[in-house]
Each structure stands twice: as structure tokens, then as C-alpha cells.
Design a protein around this motif. Structure first.
Motif, PDB file in Angstrom:
ATOM      1  N   VAL A 216       3.498   3.713  -4.291  1.00 42.05           N
ATOM      2  CA  VAL A 216       2.349   4.570  -3.989  1.00 42.05           C
ATOM      3  C   VAL A 216       1.930   5.247  -5.287  1.00 42.05           C
ATOM      4  CG1 VAL A 216       1.512   6.531  -2.668  1.00 42.05           C
ATOM      5  CG2 VAL A 216       3.124   4.922  -1.619  1.00 42.05           C
ATOM      6  N   LYS A 217       0.843   4.780  -5.893  1.00 38.08           N
ATOM      7  CA  LYS A 217       0.348   5.318  -7.157  1.00 38.08           C
ATOM      8  C   LYS A 217      -1.164   5.439  -7.030  1.00 38.08           C
ATOM      9  CE  LYS A 217       0.587   4.588 -12.159  1.00 38.08           C
ATOM     10  NZ  LYS A 217       1.421   5.775 -12.452  1.00 38.08           N
ATOM     11  N   TYR A 218      -1.670   6.651  -7.089  1.00 39.10           N
ATOM     12  CA  TYR A 218      -3.092   6.838  -6.831  1.00 39.10           C
ATOM     13  C   TYR A 218      -3.644   7.999  -7.660  1.00 39.10           C
ATOM     14  CZ  TYR A 218      -1.456  10.723  -3.921  1.00 39.10           C
ATOM     15  OH  TYR A 218      -0.856  11.874  -3.482  1.00 39.10           O
ATOM     16  N   VAL A 219      -4.970   8.031  -7.761  1.00 40.09           N
ATOM     17  CA  VAL A 219      -5.686   9.108  -8.446  1.00 40.09           C
ATOM     18  C   VAL A 219      -6.822   9.559  -7.537  1.00 40.09           C
ATOM     19  CG1 VAL A 219      -7.038   9.771 -10.476  1.00 40.09           C
ATOM     20  CG2 VAL A 219      -5.155   8.146 -10.713  1.00 40.09           C
ATOM     21  N   GLU A 220      -6.988  10.889  -7.394  1.00 45.07           N
ATOM     22  CA  GLU A 220      -8.050  11.445  -6.566  1.00 45.07           C
ATOM     23  C   GLU A 220      -9.120  12.103  -7.437  1.00 45.07           C
ATOM     24  OE1 GLU A 220      -6.464  13.246  -2.611  1.00 45.07           O
ATOM     25  OE2 GLU A 220      -4.916  13.632  -4.135  1.00 45.07           O
ATOM     26  N   PHE A 221     -10.364  11.900  -7.065  1.00 46.92           N
ATOM     27  CA  PHE A 221     -11.489  12.564  -7.708  1.00 46.92           C
ATOM     28  C   PHE A 221     -12.174  13.431  -6.647  1.00 46.92           C
ATOM     29  CE2 PHE A 221     -10.622   8.780 -10.151  1.00 46.92           C
ATOM     30  CZ  PHE A 221     -10.724   9.206 -11.459  1.00 46.92           C
ATOM     31  N   GLY A 222     -11.603  14.632  -6.466  1.00 44.45           N
ATOM     32  CA  GLY A 222     -12.108  15.503  -5.416  1.00 44.45           C
ATOM     33  C   GLY A 222     -11.995  14.827  -4.068  1.00 44.45           C
ATOM     34  N   LYS A 223     -13.034  15.013  -3.248  1.00 43.12           N
ATOM     35  CA  LYS A 223     -13.094  14.344  -1.949  1.00 43.12           C
ATOM     36  C   LYS A 223     -14.034  13.145  -1.970  1.00 43.12           C
ATOM     37  CE  LYS A 223     -10.210  16.981   0.268  1.00 43.12           C
ATOM     38  NZ  LYS A 223      -8.935  16.451   0.786  1.00 43.12           N
ATOM     39  N   ASP A 224     -14.539  12.837  -3.177  1.00 44.78           N
ATOM     40  CA  ASP A 224     -15.488  11.729  -3.273  1.00 44.78           C
ATOM     41  C   ASP A 224     -14.805  10.371  -3.367  1.00 44.78           C
ATOM     42  OD1 ASP A 224     -17.777  13.321  -3.182  1.00 44.78           O
ATOM     43  OD2 ASP A 224     -17.660  13.749  -5.335  1.00 44.78           O
ATOM     44  N   LEU A 225     -13.686  10.310  -4.086  1.00 45.55           N
ATOM     45  CA  LEU A 225     -13.102   9.000  -4.373  1.00 45.55           C
ATOM     46  C   LEU A 225     -11.586   9.077  -4.495  1.00 45.55           C
ATOM     47  CD1 LEU A 225     -13.363   5.978  -5.288  1.00 45.55           C
ATOM     48  CD2 LEU A 225     -13.651   6.853  -7.623  1.00 45.55           C
ATOM     49  N   LEU A 226     -10.903   8.079  -3.930  1.00 43.21           N
ATOM     50  CA  LEU A 226      -9.482   7.875  -4.128  1.00 43.21           C
ATOM     51  C   LEU A 226      -9.296   6.448  -4.643  1.00 43.21           C
ATOM     52  CD1 LEU A 226      -6.480   8.937  -2.011  1.00 43.21           C
ATOM     53  CD2 LEU A 226      -6.687   6.528  -2.638  1.00 43.21           C
ATOM     54  N   ILE A 227      -8.591   6.320  -5.775  1.00 41.07           N
ATOM     55  CA  ILE A 227      -8.267   5.001  -6.319  1.00 41.07           C
ATOM     56  C   ILE A 227      -6.773   4.773  -6.135  1.00 41.07           C
ATOM     57  CG2 ILE A 227      -8.257   3.511  -8.359  1.00 41.07           C
ATOM     58  CD1 ILE A 227     -10.536   5.181  -9.478  1.00 41.07           C
ATOM     59  N   TRP A 228      -6.421   3.714  -5.439  1.00 36.63           N
ATOM     60  CA  TRP A 228      -5.027   3.406  -5.153  1.00 36.63           C
ATOM     61  C   TRP A 228      -4.667   2.076  -5.793  1.00 36.63           C
ATOM     62  CZ3 TRP A 228      -2.889   1.850   0.337  1.00 36.63           C
ATOM     63  CH2 TRP A 228      -1.499   1.647   0.234  1.00 36.63           C
ATOM     64  N   ARG A 229      -3.731   2.109  -6.732  1.00 36.90           N
ATOM     65  CA  ARG A 229      -3.222   0.874  -7.306  1.00 36.90           C
ATOM     66  C   ARG A 229      -2.002   0.450  -6.501  1.00 36.90           C
ATOM     67  NH1 ARG A 229      -3.088  -1.364 -13.363  1.00 36.90           N
ATOM     68  NH2 ARG A 229      -2.247  -3.397 -12.834  1.00 36.90           N
ATOM     69  N   MET A 230      -2.200  -0.528  -5.660  1.00 29.90           N
ATOM     70  CA  MET A 230      -1.142  -0.996  -4.767  1.00 29.90           C
ATOM     71  C   MET A 230      -0.462  -2.192  -5.429  1.00 29.90           C
ATOM     72  SD  MET A 230      -1.494  -2.071  -0.758  1.00 29.90           S
ATOM     73  CE  MET A 230      -0.070  -2.171   0.326  1.00 29.90           C
ATOM     74  N   SER A 231       0.653  -1.948  -6.099  1.00 29.25           N
ATOM     75  CA  SER A 231       1.288  -2.989  -6.911  1.00 29.25           C
ATOM     76  C   SER A 231       2.185  -3.922  -6.110  1.00 29.25           C
ATOM     77  CB  SER A 231       2.104  -2.345  -8.031  1.00 29.25           C
ATOM     78  OG  SER A 231       3.103  -1.503  -7.486  1.00 29.25           O
ATOM     79  N   THR A 232       2.461  -3.577  -4.851  1.00 26.63           N
ATOM     80  CA  THR A 232       3.325  -4.418  -4.032  1.00 26.63           C
ATOM     81  C   THR A 232       3.064  -4.149  -2.555  1.00 26.63           C
ATOM     82  OG1 THR A 232       5.628  -4.970  -3.491  1.00 26.63           O
ATOM     83  CG2 THR A 232       5.167  -2.689  -4.123  1.00 26.63           C
ATOM     84  N   LEU A 240       2.404   3.148   4.111  1.00 24.89           N
ATOM     85  CA  LEU A 240       1.032   2.634   4.164  1.00 24.89           C
ATOM     86  C   LEU A 240       0.157   3.535   5.024  1.00 24.89           C
ATOM     87  CD1 LEU A 240      -1.113   0.411   3.689  1.00 24.89           C
ATOM     88  CD2 LEU A 240      -0.203  -0.741   5.715  1.00 24.89           C
ATOM     89  N   ASP A 241       0.659   3.919   6.195  1.00 22.01           N
ATOM     90  CA  ASP A 241      -0.111   4.789   7.087  1.00 22.01           C
ATOM     91  C   ASP A 241      -0.433   6.119   6.415  1.00 22.01           C
ATOM     92  OD1 ASP A 241       0.051   2.834   8.996  1.00 22.01           O
ATOM     93  OD2 ASP A 241       1.725   3.756  10.081  1.00 22.01           O
ATOM     94  N   SER A 242       0.524   6.659   5.658  1.00 27.36           N
ATOM     95  CA  SER A 242       0.301   7.923   4.965  1.00 27.36           C
ATOM     96  C   SER A 242      -0.814   7.810   3.944  1.00 27.36           C
ATOM     97  CB  SER A 242       1.608   8.360   4.284  1.00 27.36           C
ATOM     98  OG  SER A 242       1.414   9.551   3.546  1.00 27.36           O
ATOM     99  N   MET A 243      -0.832   6.700   3.206  1.00 26.53           N
ATOM    100  CA  MET A 243      -1.885   6.503   2.201  1.00 26.53           C
ATOM    101  C   MET A 243      -3.253   6.320   2.854  1.00 26.53           C
ATOM    102  SD  MET A 243      -1.139   6.909  -0.916  1.00 26.53           S
ATOM    103  CE  MET A 243      -2.680   6.230  -1.509  1.00 26.53           C
ATOM    104  N   MET A 244      -3.300   5.577   3.940  1.00 28.19           N
ATOM    105  CA  MET A 244      -4.583   5.354   4.601  1.00 28.19           C
ATOM    106  C   MET A 244      -5.083   6.639   5.251  1.00 28.19           C
ATOM    107  SD  MET A 244      -5.204   2.416   3.634  1.00 28.19           S
ATOM    108  CE  MET A 244      -6.805   2.299   4.451  1.00 28.19           C
ATOM    109  N   SER A 245      -4.162   7.484   5.706  1.00 26.59           N
ATOM    110  CA  SER A 245      -4.551   8.790   6.232  1.00 26.59           C
ATOM    111  C   SER A 245      -5.159   9.650   5.122  1.00 26.59           C
ATOM    112  CB  SER A 245      -3.331   9.488   6.836  1.00 26.59           C
ATOM    113  OG  SER A 245      -3.659  10.795   7.280  1.00 26.59           O
ATOM    114  N   LYS A 246      -4.562   9.574   3.941  1.00 27.23           N
ATOM    115  CA  LYS A 246      -5.098  10.312   2.797  1.00 27.23           C
ATOM    116  C   LYS A 246      -6.479   9.770   2.411  1.00 27.23           C
ATOM    117  CE  LYS A 246      -2.170  11.377  -0.383  1.00 27.23           C
ATOM    118  NZ  LYS A 246      -2.198  12.870  -0.326  1.00 27.23           N
ATOM    119  N   ALA A 247      -6.627   8.437   2.488  1.00 30.12           N
ATOM    120  CA  ALA A 247      -7.907   7.826   2.118  1.00 30.12           C
ATOM    121  C   ALA A 247      -9.034   8.279   3.038  1.00 30.12           C
ATOM    122  CB  ALA A 247      -7.785   6.300   2.155  1.00 30.12           C
ATOM    123  N   ARG A 248      -8.723   8.576   4.296  1.00 30.71           N
ATOM    124  CA  ARG A 248      -9.748   9.004   5.251  1.00 30.71           C
ATOM    125  C   ARG A 248     -10.399  10.327   4.841  1.00 30.71           C
ATOM    126  NH1 ARG A 248      -6.141   7.150   9.607  1.00 30.71           N
ATOM    127  NH2 ARG A 248      -7.036   5.289  10.557  1.00 30.71           N
TER     128      ARG A 248
END
Length: 274
Positions: A216-232, A240-248
Motif C-alpha cells: 500500500v503506497k499512495y499519495v494524496e492531493f487534498g480531496k481532489d486526487l489519490l494516486i496509488w502505486r499498486m506494486s503487487t 484492498l478494501d481499506s484503500m478503496m474506501s480511502k479512494a471514495r
């Protein structure tokens, strides 16, 4: 033939200083030869390309089998098997050696920056620090092999997963200096009660670098954008569910799958379900 190019390149990566480990018995050698044959059978029966990328599989395996007859150590035999599989030059076809109850600590970390390979981390109180290796040093060679974007993962794969060595010789060039330093850095190899999962190491570290250790490696830009580098895809469904919840909570999501080493099919399906 295409095979010869692959074979020469493959073995040039793995010509390192020999490390002394337990000598092999006839049982060990027979086990390794059986492992080699089983791998060949699996590849021949299930590989997606019936031409095997132009590699003469029978020839490669016969060479490997002959080498297994004279390899002096168990690690050397694992190296022979790994090299045979690497001849396919396929990122998703990899030999995972039997787990070992050992903690291998080289004390340094390398990453490619541009066309150069640089030291990006030094662990305190290791021989790497004592010998004067510095963050920012450009690594010109590791045991005689020039690290590149194409082969750095093979160097890690060999040093950590297949055939650890007790000493690594690095040629480094320090910023602002013209002379090359040659450093012999001793490895700390200690026994541990827990077996090391080399498949996990391979998927997350060896092929993509130490900074990809966290799945789980990601960068947030406020509430506008989340970039998630999913290496595996080798992660739990709850992660996975936790990350997708954050993405929402963001307007947009960029899912970066470059260099993803694969993993669990159920996690991939769950991601697709989102």
C-alpha cells in the motif's frame, strides 16, 4: 539462435564470487535434479507460448542438468535452476528456491536514477557504513557486473533469494571525485527461527526495489486526487478494501499498475469488482 543471446546475458549476471556453504550429498543432488525436471515439465505443459520465446528448452535444461552434477554447493545448484528458468526472459515465470531460516543483511540499498545506479540507503552499524559507503555514491559495478535498469532486479534476486554471498565487492564513484573506490563489504547472515518467504520478497522487493516493500503506497492531493502505486496483488482483501474506501473520499483515483508483479487472483477480481 535467440537462446544463445539470452543464455550469455543470463549467466553474465550471475558470475559472482563463489561463497562457501554446506557441501552437497548425493541426496541433495538428486533432489535438485528432480526439481529441475519438474519445472521443465510444468513449463512444457502450461506455458502460454508453445515456442518458449524461441528458447531451445531441451538444450537449456540439458546444460543445467549437466551443471547440477558438478555444482559444489546447494546454493550453486539453486543458481543453476534459477538461470535455466531465467532463459525464458519472462517476468511472470520465476523460480522460487526453498525457504531458508536465515536473515541476510547487506547493509545497503541501491536504486536506478536515470541511467545510473546509486546508493540510496545505508544501515547504521553495518560493514557498509564501516567501509565508508555513502548515500549518493554511484555504483559502477557489483562483483564485476554493471548494474542497469534491466539487470538490477536480477542482482537482487541472486543476492537475496537464490545464492547469498558473504562479501560483496562494489566499485563506486563519489560525487565530486574522479577516482573510483573499491569496497569489500561483508554480509551479515544470521540464523533465524522463521523461514523467509522468498516469493514475497521477489514479488515486492527484488523486482521493483526496496521502496515497494509496502504493497500500500499512495499519495494524496487534498480531496481532489489519490494516486496509488499498486506494486503487487499479493495483499489481503481487507487491505484492498481499506484503500478503496480511502479512494471514495477523493474526486479522482489514478491506479498505477506499472511493474506490478502479479499475485492473488481473488484480489484482482475484487479490485475489478470496484
Amino acid at each position: 539462435m535467440k537462446f544463445y543471446k539470452l543464455n550469455i546475458s543470463m549467466f553474465s549476471i550471475f558470475v559472482f564470487a563463489v561463497v562457501t556453504h554446506a557441501q552437497v550429498s548425493g541426496i541433495d543432488r538428486g533432489f535438485a535434479q528432480g526439481m529441475l525436471q519438474n519445472i521443465k515439465n510444468e513449463i512444457k505443459s502450461g506455458y502460454y507460448d508453445p515456442t518458449f520465446h524461441g528458447v531451445d528448452l531441451d538444450y537449456v535444461w540439458e546444460l543445467a542438468n549437466q551443471k547440477l552434477k558438478v555444482d559444489p554447493t546447494r546454493d550453486a545448484m539453486m543458481m543453476t535452476i534459477a538461470s535455466a528458468v531465467l532463459s525464458l526472459d519472462d517476468s511472470h515465470t520465476t523460480f522460487f528456491p526453498p525457504s531458508r531460516a536465515a536473515d541476510i543483511e547487506y547493509g545497503w540499498n541501491l536504486n536506478m536514477i536515470g541511467d545510473g545506479c546509486y546508493v540510496t540507503a545505508i544501515k547504521p552499524k553495518t560493514d557498509a557504513e564501516v567501509k565508508g559507503l555513502k548515500i549518493g555514491d554511484r555504483v559502477l559495478s557489483i562483483d564485476g557486473v554493471k548494474p542497469t535498469r534491466d539487470n538490477l532486479w536480477k542482482i537482487y534476486y541472486r543476492l537475496f533469494a537464490v545464492m547469498p554471498v558473504t562479501k560483496v565487492t562494489m566499485a563506486v564513484l563519489r560525487p565530486g571525485e574522479e577516482r573510483t573506490r573499491t569496497l569489500d563489504i561483508t554480509t551479515k547472515i544470521s540464523k533465524t527461527a522463521q523461514e523467509v518467504d522468498y516469493e514475497m520478497i521477489w514479488l515486492i522487493i527484488l523486482r521493483h526495489g526496496w521502496d515497494k516493500w509496502r504493497s500500500v503506497k499512495y499519495v494524496e492531493f487534498g480531496k481532489d486526487l489519490l494516486i496509488w502505486r499498486m506494486s503487487t496483488f499479493r495483499m489481503s482483501e481487507s487491505a484492498l478494501d481499506s484503500m478503496m474506501s480511502k479512494a471514495r473520499d477523493h474526486k479522482s483515483l489514478i491506479l498505477d499498475l506499472r511493474g506490478n508483479g502479479g499475485g492473488r487472483v481473488d484480489v484482482l477480481k475484487r479490485l475489478a469488482g470496484y
